[in-house]
Design an enzyme around this catalytic site. Structure first.
Site, mmCIF file in Angstrom:
data_model
loop_
_atom_site.group_PDB
_atom_site.id
_atom_site.type_symbol
_atom_site.label_atom_id
_atom_site.label_comp_id
_atom_site.label_asym_id
_atom_site.label_seq_id
_atom_site.Cartn_x
_atom_site.Cartn_y
_atom_site.Cartn_z
ATOM 1 N N VAL A 82 39.766 40.145 54.291
ATOM 2 C CA VAL A 82 38.487 40.699 54.740
ATOM 3 C C VAL A 82 38.007 39.901 55.955
ATOM 4 O O VAL A 82 37.908 38.679 55.910
ATOM 5 C CB VAL A 82 37.437 40.650 53.608
ATOM 6 C CG1 VAL A 82 36.069 41.075 54.113
ATOM 7 C CG2 VAL A 82 37.876 41.536 52.447
ATOM 8 N N HIS A 121 51.222 50.207 7.915
ATOM 9 C CA HIS A 121 51.737 51.376 8.642
ATOM 10 C C HIS A 121 50.827 52.563 8.389
ATOM 11 O O HIS A 121 50.441 52.778 7.245
ATOM 12 C CB HIS A 121 53.148 51.692 8.161
ATOM 13 C CG HIS A 121 53.687 52.935 8.800
ATOM 14 N ND1 HIS A 121 54.154 52.952 10.102
ATOM 15 C CD2 HIS A 121 53.809 54.206 8.333
ATOM 16 C CE1 HIS A 121 54.558 54.179 10.401
ATOM 17 N NE2 HIS A 121 54.351 54.957 9.353
HETATM 18 P P1 NAI Z 1 38.966 36.543 39.145
HETATM 19 O O1 NAI Z 1 39.342 35.150 39.421
HETATM 20 O O2 NAI Z 1 39.397 37.219 37.888
HETATM 21 O O3 NAI Z 1 39.480 37.481 40.326
HETATM 22 C C1 NAI Z 1 39.129 37.281 41.671
HETATM 23 C C2 NAI Z 1 40.146 37.988 42.539
HETATM 24 O O4 NAI Z 1 39.648 37.994 43.857
HETATM 25 C C3 NAI Z 1 41.504 37.301 42.557
HETATM 26 O O5 NAI Z 1 42.506 38.253 42.350
HETATM 27 C C4 NAI Z 1 41.553 36.677 43.951
HETATM 28 O O6 NAI Z 1 42.856 36.609 44.450
HETATM 29 C C5 NAI Z 1 40.697 37.649 44.739
HETATM 30 N N1 NAI Z 1 40.081 37.092 45.933
HETATM 31 C C6 NAI Z 1 39.517 35.867 46.102
HETATM 32 N N2 NAI Z 1 39.007 35.753 47.349
HETATM 33 C C7 NAI Z 1 39.243 36.936 47.974
HETATM 34 C C8 NAI Z 1 38.948 37.442 49.267
HETATM 35 N N3 NAI Z 1 38.268 36.716 50.160
HETATM 36 N N4 NAI Z 1 39.350 38.683 49.561
HETATM 37 C C9 NAI Z 1 40.028 39.432 48.661
HETATM 38 N N5 NAI Z 1 40.334 39.013 47.438
HETATM 39 C C10 NAI Z 1 39.929 37.784 47.079
HETATM 40 O O7 NAI Z 1 37.369 36.561 39.300
HETATM 41 P P2 NAI Z 1 36.289 37.666 38.960
HETATM 42 O O8 NAI Z 1 36.907 38.978 38.699
HETATM 43 O O9 NAI Z 1 35.260 37.537 40.014
HETATM 44 O O10 NAI Z 1 35.722 37.124 37.595
HETATM 45 C C11 NAI Z 1 35.064 35.871 37.571
HETATM 46 C C12 NAI Z 1 35.308 35.140 36.286
HETATM 47 O O11 NAI Z 1 34.713 35.819 35.209
HETATM 48 C C13 NAI Z 1 36.766 34.986 35.996
HETATM 49 O O12 NAI Z 1 37.063 33.640 35.781
HETATM 50 C C14 NAI Z 1 36.991 35.786 34.771
HETATM 51 O O13 NAI Z 1 37.921 35.166 33.891
HETATM 52 C C15 NAI Z 1 35.617 35.912 34.147
HETATM 53 N N6 NAI Z 1 35.519 37.221 33.510
HETATM 54 C C16 NAI Z 1 36.214 37.437 32.372
HETATM 55 C C17 NAI Z 1 36.227 38.681 31.793
HETATM 56 C C18 NAI Z 1 37.069 38.908 30.601
HETATM 57 O O14 NAI Z 1 37.465 37.942 29.950
HETATM 58 N N7 NAI Z 1 37.417 40.144 30.259
HETATM 59 C C19 NAI Z 1 35.466 39.793 32.355
HETATM 60 C C20 NAI Z 1 34.839 39.467 33.602
HETATM 61 C C21 NAI Z 1 34.864 38.216 34.132
#
Ligand code: NAI
Length: 475
Positions: A247, A454
């Protein structure tokens, strides 16, 4: 006059409120301070998870899944739906009710366990003879003295440099849970957990969703086979995911947002959307905590520096959850909170980071625990792998959810389960069995010898375990 407590917990998210309850169970006098209030100004304990994270996103995922099923899948079952329409106020209102019930549930648990809850912002004031002085400012302003302090202040969304969240056009997880109407075009930066979950919600309701991901590999931390399957299924559903996108600029326009980026071939591209979710990870929240006042040490990334036991550099000051190293997961925070309360009581609890499960609540869901195949290859450990597809599972067939598989990785000599990777229906629940097996250092053969009801989806885990020894029965 300052109120004295054995334990003051700062933050009532999953890490903090659970730590407070456990400390109270262990006989300590406990206060839990949390500043969150809802849009009606009412105290709203539960942190990001309860208010603008895990809980509301799951509510919207459920509602949007019902909508999509009624639109596209009910006809397969001979159910005809005419005049289907979405009432967005009810859709969002139900989510708010679910959140409020969870807030009330935590307040009830505090009363039940005699945890003194203070609605306000806590900051360290000074070291005193018998502990720490903490000031609370807000609805329940007070001066507290704590023998022990547990910091559980969580995290905040990371913004793109120079691009502030306004929560109307440029959205974090917060604004993305409350859009007053379905956007025609929705952009997402970051194909991580939040991007995929919230992208799925709005796609199911009719938005055209374009996701820009910086990394070249989809879900880089996930086992490659599982990530490949998830990518195939999610893009087939209509999520447009561009990998390797850098970006360059984000500009608000009269009608929405223009994102300029360079693609994986270094070509300049433009994406025009009505709304943009930025979900590129989160940063630890230590603002206004008074860390400097008392000399609380942060690491180079801004996390509170802790040892394996969640001890900070200050005596009797502990920190847990998103504000310290490790995965930003509610259940990791909870386990650390419980462990700290027990350590204060002189117990010796242990958290096994290798058996913390991960779940992404897309449809199909993605869940895993332990090591990926790439990690095992890199470590040189010899392993055997067994995979079973849901397509060969009777229950999955009855549900009409045949996508995905379960893969079990086990040590080649001892058969110990080293990792389990799942893409498919309700794998958020199925992963628990794999966690239990790994926690007991069980073998693939153990799973294979356990009787599974099952017809259930759980039989697929048994079959994948049998596949490790090349003896699946149903595939
Ligand atoms: P994330 O770490 O899961 O994903 C962020 C993504 O953004 C990565 O794939 C990264 O490569 C990408 N990224 C980083 N900088 C970027 C850029 N400048 N341009 C394009 N892509 C870029 O973080 P997310 O989704 O923001 O979630 C935050 C936290 O919340 C995480 O640690 C996650 O584990 C937690 N969370 C957990 C959930 C669950 O357990 N189901 C649900 C929602 C959040």
């Amino acid at each position: 006059m300052a109120k004295q407590f054995d334990v003051v917990v700062i933050g009532a998210g999953p890490g903090g409120y659970v730590a407070a309850i456990r400390a109270a169970q262990l006989g300590f006098s406990v206060a839990c301070v949390d500043e969150w209030t809802n849009d009606k100004g009412k105290p709203a304990p539960g942190g990001t998870c309860t208010n603008i994270g895990c809980i509301p996103s799951k509510a919207l995922l459920q509602s949007s899944e019902h909508y999509e099923q009624a639109k596209d899948q009910f006809s397969e079952h001979g159910i005809e739906v005419k005049g289907l329409k979405l009432d967005i106020d009810t859709f969002l209102g139900r989510k708010d009710t679910v959140v409020d019930q969870n807030n009330q549930g935590i307040l009830y648990l505090f009363r039940k366990n005699k945890v003194n809850y203070f609605n306000g912002k806590a900051a360290f004031k000074s070291k005193v003879d018998n502990g720490w002085a903490v000031t609370v400012s807000g609805n329940d302003s007070a001066e507290l003295i704590a023998k022990h302090v547990i910091i559980a202040t969580g995290s905040n969304p990371r913004a793109l440099p120079g691009v502030e969240f306004d929560e109307e056009t440029i959205l974090s997880n917060d604004g993305a849970l409350s859009l007053p109407k379905v956007p025609k075009k929705l952009g997402v930066v970051g194909a991580g957990v939040i991007g995929l979950e919230l992208g799925s919600v709005w796609r199911r309701l009719g938005a055209e969703v374009s996701i820009l991901e910086g990394m070249p590999d989809f879900l880089a931390a996930v086992d490659r086979d599982a990530a490949k399957e998830a990518y195939k299924l999610l893009t087939k559903q209509g999520l447009d995911i561009t990998m390797g996108a850098k970006v360059e600029s984000v500009e608000k326009t009269k009608s929405g947002v223009t994102v300029k980026y360079t693609d994986a071939d270094d070509k300049e591209q433009t994406l025009e959307v009505d709304k943009l979710i930025v979900a590129i990870g989160r940063v630890p929240n230590t603002e206004g905590l008074g860390a400097d006042t008392v000399g609380l040490k942060l690491d180079e990334r801004g996390f509170i520096a802790v040892d394996d036991d969640c001890k900070t550099n200050l005596p009797n000051v502990w920190a847990v959850g998103d504000v310290v190293r490790g995965p930003m997961l509610a259940h990791k925070a909870e386990d650390e909170g419980i462990a700290v309360a027990e350590r204060i009581a002189g117990q010796q609890p242990h958290i096994n980071f290798n058996t913390i499960p991960w779940v992404i609540y897309t449809n199909p869901e993605i869940a895993w625990v332990g090591q990926t195949e790439d990690e095992l290859k890199k470590s040189g450990r010899e392993y055997r792998s067994g995979t079973f597809p849901f397509m060969a599972n009777g229950r999955a067939r009855s549900l009409g959810q045949l996508d995905g598989f379960i893969k079990v990785l086990a040590d080649a000599k001892t058969d110990e389960v080293l990792g389990v990777h799942m893409v498919g229906p309700q794998v958020s629940e199925l992963i628990a069995e794999a966690v239990a097996i790994m926690e007991f250092k069980g073998a693939a053969e153990d799973i294979a010898r356990i009787c599974h009801a099952h017809p259930t989806l759980s039989e697929s885990l048994r079959e994948a375990a049998l596949a490790v020894d090349k003896r699946t029965l149903n595939f």
